[in-house]
Design a protein around this motif. Structure first.
Motif, PDB file in Angstrom:
ATOM      1  N   GLU A   1      13.877 -10.172   6.144  1.00  0.00           N
ATOM      2  CA  GLU A   1      14.529 -10.056   4.837  1.00  0.00           C
ATOM      3  C   GLU A   1      13.733 -10.741   3.734  1.00  0.00           C
ATOM      4  O   GLU A   1      13.777 -10.313   2.575  1.00  0.00           O
ATOM      5  CB  GLU A   1      15.927 -10.643   4.923  1.00  0.00           C
ATOM      6  N   ASN A   2      13.008 -11.789   4.055  1.00  0.00           N
ATOM      7  CA  ASN A   2      12.245 -12.533   3.049  1.00  0.00           C
ATOM      8  C   ASN A   2      10.755 -12.169   3.069  1.00  0.00           C
ATOM      9  O   ASN A   2       9.916 -12.967   2.652  1.00  0.00           O
ATOM     10  CB  ASN A   2      12.416 -14.039   3.282  1.00  0.00           C
ATOM     11  N   TYR A   3      10.445 -10.977   3.526  1.00  0.00           N
ATOM     12  CA  TYR A   3       9.044 -10.569   3.666  1.00  0.00           C
ATOM     13  C   TYR A   3       8.308 -10.612   2.327  1.00  0.00           C
ATOM     14  O   TYR A   3       7.174 -11.085   2.239  1.00  0.00           O
ATOM     15  CB  TYR A   3       8.984  -9.155   4.257  1.00  0.00           C
ATOM     16  N   ASP A   4       8.945 -10.123   1.278  1.00  0.00           N
ATOM     17  CA  ASP A   4       8.284 -10.034  -0.033  1.00  0.00           C
ATOM     18  C   ASP A   4       8.240 -11.369  -0.773  1.00  0.00           C
ATOM     19  O   ASP A   4       7.707 -11.439  -1.886  1.00  0.00           O
ATOM     20  CB  ASP A   4       8.977  -8.986  -0.900  1.00  0.00           C
ATOM     21  N   ASP A   5       8.808 -12.427  -0.200  1.00  0.00           N
ATOM     22  CA  ASP A   5       8.743 -13.733  -0.851  1.00  0.00           C
ATOM     23  C   ASP A   5       7.363 -14.370  -0.721  1.00  0.00           C
ATOM     24  O   ASP A   5       7.004 -15.256  -1.512  1.00  0.00           O
ATOM     25  CB  ASP A   5       9.796 -14.674  -0.247  1.00  0.00           C
ATOM     26  N   ARG A   6       6.575 -13.915   0.251  1.00  0.00           N
ATOM     27  CA  ARG A   6       5.210 -14.424   0.417  1.00  0.00           C
ATOM     28  C   ARG A   6       4.253 -13.639  -0.467  1.00  0.00           C
ATOM     29  O   ARG A   6       4.328 -12.407  -0.553  1.00  0.00           O
ATOM     30  CB  ARG A   6       4.769 -14.312   1.873  1.00  0.00           C
ATOM     31  N   ASP A   7       3.333 -14.334  -1.128  1.00  0.00           N
ATOM     32  CA  ASP A   7       2.414 -13.683  -2.062  1.00  0.00           C
ATOM     33  C   ASP A   7       1.356 -12.838  -1.360  1.00  0.00           C
ATOM     34  O   ASP A   7       0.958 -11.789  -1.868  1.00  0.00           O
ATOM     35  CB  ASP A   7       1.715 -14.737  -2.939  1.00  0.00           C
ATOM     36  N   ILE A   8       0.857 -13.291  -0.216  1.00  0.00           N
ATOM     37  CA  ILE A   8      -0.248 -12.609   0.461  1.00  0.00           C
ATOM     38  C   ILE A   8       0.141 -12.343   1.912  1.00  0.00           C
ATOM     39  O   ILE A   8       0.683 -13.216   2.603  1.00  0.00           O
ATOM     40  CB  ILE A   8      -1.548 -13.436   0.400  1.00  0.00           C
ATOM     41  N   HIS A   9      -0.160 -11.117   2.357  1.00  0.00           N
ATOM     42  CA  HIS A   9       0.042 -10.739   3.747  1.00  0.00           C
ATOM     43  C   HIS A   9      -1.268 -10.208   4.323  1.00  0.00           C
ATOM     44  O   HIS A   9      -2.060  -9.578   3.613  1.00  0.00           O
ATOM     45  CB  HIS A   9       1.121  -9.664   3.872  1.00  0.00           C
ATOM     46  N   PHE A  10      -1.467 -10.465   5.607  1.00  0.00           N
ATOM     47  CA  PHE A  10      -2.660 -10.004   6.311  1.00  0.00           C
ATOM     48  C   PHE A  10      -2.246  -9.087   7.461  1.00  0.00           C
ATOM     49  O   PHE A  10      -1.108  -9.140   7.958  1.00  0.00           O
ATOM     50  CB  PHE A  10      -3.458 -11.192   6.863  1.00  0.00           C
ATOM     51  N   GLY A  11      -3.185  -8.264   7.888  1.00  0.00           N
ATOM     52  CA  GLY A  11      -2.931  -7.367   9.005  1.00  0.00           C
ATOM     53  C   GLY A  11      -4.199  -6.659   9.420  1.00  0.00           C
ATOM     54  O   GLY A  11      -5.313  -7.031   9.022  1.00  0.00           O
ATOM     55  N   PHE A  12      -4.041  -5.611  10.209  1.00  0.00           N
ATOM     56  CA  PHE A  12      -5.173  -4.809  10.658  1.00  0.00           C
ATOM     57  C   PHE A  12      -4.743  -3.349  10.735  1.00  0.00           C
ATOM     58  O   PHE A  12      -3.541  -3.027  10.662  1.00  0.00           O
ATOM     59  CB  PHE A  12      -5.693  -5.309  12.016  1.00  0.00           C
ATOM     60  N   TYR A  13      -5.718  -2.464  10.903  1.00  0.00           N
ATOM     61  CA  TYR A  13      -5.415  -1.030  10.919  1.00  0.00           C
ATOM     62  C   TYR A  13      -6.395  -0.270  11.802  1.00  0.00           C
ATOM     63  O   TYR A  13      -7.495  -0.726  12.105  1.00  0.00           O
ATOM     64  CB  TYR A  13      -5.444  -0.449   9.501  1.00  0.00           C
ATOM     65  N   PHE A  14      -5.940   0.911  12.198  1.00  0.00           N
ATOM     66  CA  PHE A  14      -6.780   1.921  12.847  1.00  0.00           C
ATOM     67  C   PHE A  14      -6.604   3.212  12.066  1.00  0.00           C
ATOM     68  O   PHE A  14      -5.531   3.481  11.521  1.00  0.00           O
ATOM     69  CB  PHE A  14      -6.377   2.136  14.307  1.00  0.00           C
ATOM     70  N   GLY A  15      -7.659   4.027  12.029  1.00  0.00           N
ATOM     71  CA  GLY A  15      -7.569   5.280  11.307  1.00  0.00           C
ATOM     72  C   GLY A  15      -8.441   6.355  11.907  1.00  0.00           C
ATOM     73  O   GLY A  15      -9.470   6.074  12.529  1.00  0.00           O
ATOM     74  N   THR A  16      -8.017   7.593  11.749  1.00  0.00           N
ATOM     75  CA  THR A  16      -8.822   8.750  12.136  1.00  0.00           C
ATOM     76  C   THR A  16      -9.020   9.615  10.902  1.00  0.00           C
ATOM     77  O   THR A  16      -8.077   9.825  10.124  1.00  0.00           O
ATOM     78  CB  THR A  16      -8.142   9.566  13.244  1.00  0.00           C
ATOM     79  N   SER A  17     -10.234  10.105  10.713  1.00  0.00           N
ATOM     80  CA  SER A  17     -10.565  10.833   9.485  1.00  0.00           C
ATOM     81  C   SER A  17     -11.239  12.158   9.804  1.00  0.00           C
ATOM     82  O   SER A  17     -11.795  12.351  10.894  1.00  0.00           O
ATOM     83  CB  SER A  17     -11.486   9.980   8.604  1.00  0.00           C
ATOM     84  N   PHE A  18     -11.180  13.036   8.820  1.00  0.00           N
ATOM     85  CA  PHE A  18     -11.915  14.294   8.849  1.00  0.00           C
ATOM     86  C   PHE A  18     -12.664  14.395   7.525  1.00  0.00           C
ATOM     87  O   PHE A  18     -12.045  14.387   6.459  1.00  0.00           O
ATOM     88  CB  PHE A  18     -10.978  15.485   9.049  1.00  0.00           C
ATOM     89  N   SER A  19     -13.987  14.468   7.612  1.00  0.00           N
ATOM     90  CA  SER A  19     -14.831  14.376   6.423  1.00  0.00           C
ATOM     91  C   SER A  19     -15.781  15.563   6.355  1.00  0.00           C
ATOM     92  O   SER A  19     -16.283  16.035   7.379  1.00  0.00           O
ATOM     93  CB  SER A  19     -15.625  13.061   6.453  1.00  0.00           C
ATOM     94  N   ARG A  20     -16.036  16.012   5.132  1.00  0.00           N
ATOM     95  CA  ARG A  20     -16.995  17.091   4.906  1.00  0.00           C
ATOM     96  C   ARG A  20     -17.725  16.859   3.589  1.00  0.00           C
ATOM     97  O   ARG A  20     -17.359  15.959   2.812  1.00  0.00           O
ATOM     98  CB  ARG A  20     -16.294  18.452   4.871  1.00  0.00           C
ATOM     99  N   LEU A  21     -18.736  17.669   3.345  1.00  0.00           N
ATOM    100  CA  LEU A  21     -19.502  17.616   2.098  1.00  0.00           C
ATOM    101  C   LEU A  21     -19.260  18.884   1.298  1.00  0.00           C
ATOM    102  O   LEU A  21     -19.120  19.983   1.856  1.00  0.00           O
ATOM    103  CB  LEU A  21     -20.996  17.475   2.396  1.00  0.00           C
ATOM    104  N   ASP A  22     -19.215  18.726  -0.001  1.00  0.00           N
ATOM    105  CA  ASP A  22     -19.039  19.868  -0.903  1.00  0.00           C
ATOM    106  C   ASP A  22     -20.353  20.095  -1.643  1.00  0.00           C
ATOM    107  O   ASP A  22     -20.696  19.336  -2.552  1.00  0.00           O
ATOM    108  CB  ASP A  22     -17.905  19.577  -1.879  1.00  0.00           C
ATOM    109  N   PRO A  23     -21.128  21.137  -1.266  1.00  0.00           N
ATOM    110  CA  PRO A  23     -22.426  21.359  -1.915  1.00  0.00           C
ATOM    111  C   PRO A  23     -22.283  22.102  -3.238  1.00  0.00           C
ATOM    112  O   PRO A  23     -21.399  22.939  -3.417  1.00  0.00           O
ATOM    113  CB  PRO A  23     -23.187  22.207  -0.892  1.00  0.00           C
TER     114      PRO A  23
END
Length: 242
Positions: free
Chosen positions: A36-58
């Protein structure tokens, strides 16, 4: 016998409805509000994982003519979407009940590819395996929290620099000639779920490169003649743990 009420039957019916109400009240689930008091702290830390799909536009200049015969007989240049993987950390700074500023520095392992269709010959592909270190800076707009969930939107910029540069790599005939750094504009949206010991979020983010990534190397790769620019486009799905 109009005043002869069936008290025994009425009593049985009353007990039936009373027992049903008691059973419903016992099975009703209490939705606990986590952190409930999560937003009372100014700074939060964490980690992430991600999957991407990337291309080039010539983009092309006047030297590219898709109608053969032309100088290098290239009739089509395309870039397929390539799979990538991201991992990194999260630093989130609380500003007010609606806004946060956050950065998600990390490693982006991906690749880029251009396919050339050659008139009267077999197709040619140029591929470049890339390891980027990226530093996004994003503004985050949050909705009102509903019990243990919240939606948000975000937008900002991302700077990427290649970390796996090797001398002489561009001279390989199969190597895609691209620059080693990129600057992108990014935007997306996500859904946060508050748990007992932390917060989980899923996010969909879109990225569009602002820099021209193309390196002119016609002497080694004549089929690139006519290409004027290459800009990156990426779609990424993130899983955040904070």
């Amino acid at each position: 016998n109009k005043f002869n009420l069936h008290w025994r039957k009425i009593g049985i019916i009353f007990l039936f409805f009373f027992s049903q109400n008691q059973l419903f009240s016992q099975t009703k689930v209490y939705n606990r509000r986590f952190l409930e008091n999560y937003d009372d702290r100014d700074i939060h830390f964490g980690f992430y994982f991600g999957t991407s799909f990337s291309r080039l536009d010539p983009s092309f200049d006047g030297n590219f003519n898709p109608n053969p015969p032309n100088i290098n007989n290239t009739v089509l240049v395309s870039s397929p979407a390539k799979f990538g993987f991201k991992v990194g950390m999260v630093v989130n700074k609380y500003l007010n009940r609606r806004w946060d500023i956050r950065t998600t520095p990390g490693i982006n392992i991906t690749s880029k590819q251009l396919d050339y269709e050659i008139f009267g010959s077999t197709p040619i592909s140029n591929t470049r395996d890339l390891d980027y270190f990226e530093i996004p800076i994003l503004m985050k707009f949050k909705s009102e929290r509903r019990k243990n969930s919240r939606m948000y939107m975000l937008a900002g910029g991302n700077f990427l620099v290649e970390t796996n540069i090797r001398k002489g790599q561009r001279n390989l005939l199969s190597q895609l000639p691209t620059k080693t750094a990129d600057l992108c504009i990014e935007y997306g949206f996500g859904f946060e779920q508050f748990l007992e010991f932390g917060k989980f979020a899923g996010e969909l983010r879109f990225s569009h490169g602002l820099k021209n990534m193309f390196v002119n190397d016609v002497s080694n790769k004549p089929h690139t003649l006519g290409i004027d620019g290459l800009k990156s486009h990426t779609v990424t799905v993130y899983l955040f743990f904070e």
